[in-house]
Design an enzyme around this catalytic site. Sequence first.
Site, mmCIF file in Angstrom:
data_model
loop_
_atom_site.group_PDB
_atom_site.id
_atom_site.type_symbol
_atom_site.label_atom_id
_atom_site.label_comp_id
_atom_site.label_asym_id
_atom_site.label_seq_id
_atom_site.Cartn_x
_atom_site.Cartn_y
_atom_site.Cartn_z
ATOM 1 C CD1 TRP A 167 16.201 49.867 51.259
ATOM 2 C CD2 TRP A 167 14.043 49.576 51.758
ATOM 3 N NE1 TRP A 167 15.870 50.779 52.236
ATOM 4 C CE2 TRP A 167 14.563 50.633 52.568
ATOM 5 C CE3 TRP A 167 12.704 49.214 51.902
ATOM 6 C CZ2 TRP A 167 13.781 51.310 53.495
ATOM 7 C CZ3 TRP A 167 11.927 49.897 52.812
ATOM 8 C CH2 TRP A 167 12.473 50.930 53.599
ATOM 9 C CG HIS A 200 17.684 58.801 55.196
ATOM 10 N ND1 HIS A 200 17.305 58.636 53.880
ATOM 11 C CD2 HIS A 200 18.025 57.562 55.646
ATOM 12 C CE1 HIS A 200 17.435 57.360 53.537
ATOM 13 N NE2 HIS A 200 17.870 56.694 54.591
ATOM 14 N NE ARG A 256 14.396 54.796 52.144
ATOM 15 C CZ ARG A 256 13.691 54.235 51.159
ATOM 16 N NH1 ARG A 256 12.582 54.805 50.747
ATOM 17 N NH2 ARG A 256 14.097 53.112 50.599
ATOM 18 C CE LYS A 286 21.866 54.355 48.543
ATOM 19 N NZ LYS A 286 21.840 54.521 50.023
ATOM 20 C CE1 TYR A 292 13.340 50.963 59.314
ATOM 21 C CE2 TYR A 292 13.672 49.622 57.362
ATOM 22 C CZ TYR A 292 13.829 50.806 58.030
ATOM 23 O OH TYR A 292 14.463 51.860 57.422
ATOM 24 N NE ARG A 321 17.117 55.985 49.234
ATOM 25 C CZ ARG A 321 16.619 54.833 48.805
ATOM 26 N NH1 ARG A 321 15.689 54.826 47.850
ATOM 27 N NH2 ARG A 321 17.039 53.691 49.315
#
Length: 353
Positions: A309, A283, A286, A224, A318, A197
């Site tokens: 994640w 973003h 990414r 995050k 994806y 990020r």
Amino acid sequence: MGIRKRKGSDVWYVDVRTPGGERIRHSTGTTNRKEAQEYHDKLKHDQWRVAKLGERAARTFDEAALRFLRESEDKADYVHRELHIAHFCERFAGRNLDTLTRDEIFDALPQVSRKSKKVTALTNGTRNLYLGTLRAMLNKAAHEWGWIATAPKLPNLAVANKRVRWITRDEARKLLKTIRTDWMRDVAVFGFATGLRQANILGLEWSQVDLVKRRAWIHPDQAKARKPIGVPLNTEAVEVIRRNLGRHSTFVFSRRGKPIVKWDLAQWNRAVAAAGIDHFRFHDVRHTWASWHVQGGTPLNRLMELGGWSKYEMVLRYAHLAPDHLAHHAEAVTIWAQSPPGVPEGNAKSLVA
């Protein structure tokens, strides 16, 4: 004990002891003595019913909001939670927590945003963030704190599924060529190479990099998901880091010898337009990195680790980019398991084709 005023205040405060001996002292929220006395009497009555009849103590929205925010202080999204709770406090302040209904909560969701003197309609995706914060607070109140018997069911609002925005390698090369500033180009190349990020890239310190072992790491308090991220560095990422050696004593990326405090969005948008690319945020770099990984055969569980994640659902978006792992399953629904009637053995494939 009973009700009294504090020095320098016109507001009445309640001071009582529960049947169990616990002392309760807080503001009644009123300067009217009669109202304060009524509040005091109701509080005593409620506490007696809790102790003698086993009833649940009434808790207010304000109490729940305060406790929820205190318990959220270490969360990466604390600022957003605080914003969301402040919005609902405008509507539900003073209300008993167990009186909130599903319909009232949905009616209280914000409709517009008023940032920078500009009024814009909020998307359901953004409104779902508010809903998620309140859902988390009410679930805690029901299942962890024991303040309410059940929490209202709050399903998310319908959101239109959008395509994951990513660009090809050729488009990425065009974009990098149109970026005129060296530090911005280096940040972008590093983003395509690592999928980090923007905040993690701009805040990357030399103490987080090992060029010998070709790796970097993001600390839990910087991630995050509040979990550490190990970042393997490919050749392009290593080259970018080496180009920035000696430019700043602490940070890997700098601007004129100083830390980068703000991304130059205007210059980024000009570069995107000059490269002939539509609607491409930083973003989306990414997203592009993740898309390239999947297309290159990286398993989704490994991609989840690489990207830091916390939920598997985040990488499933994806999966459609590389359905090769499903190819052998496609044969399970062929019409002709053997040569179809009237077709010689060996010619069935040409018929299907």
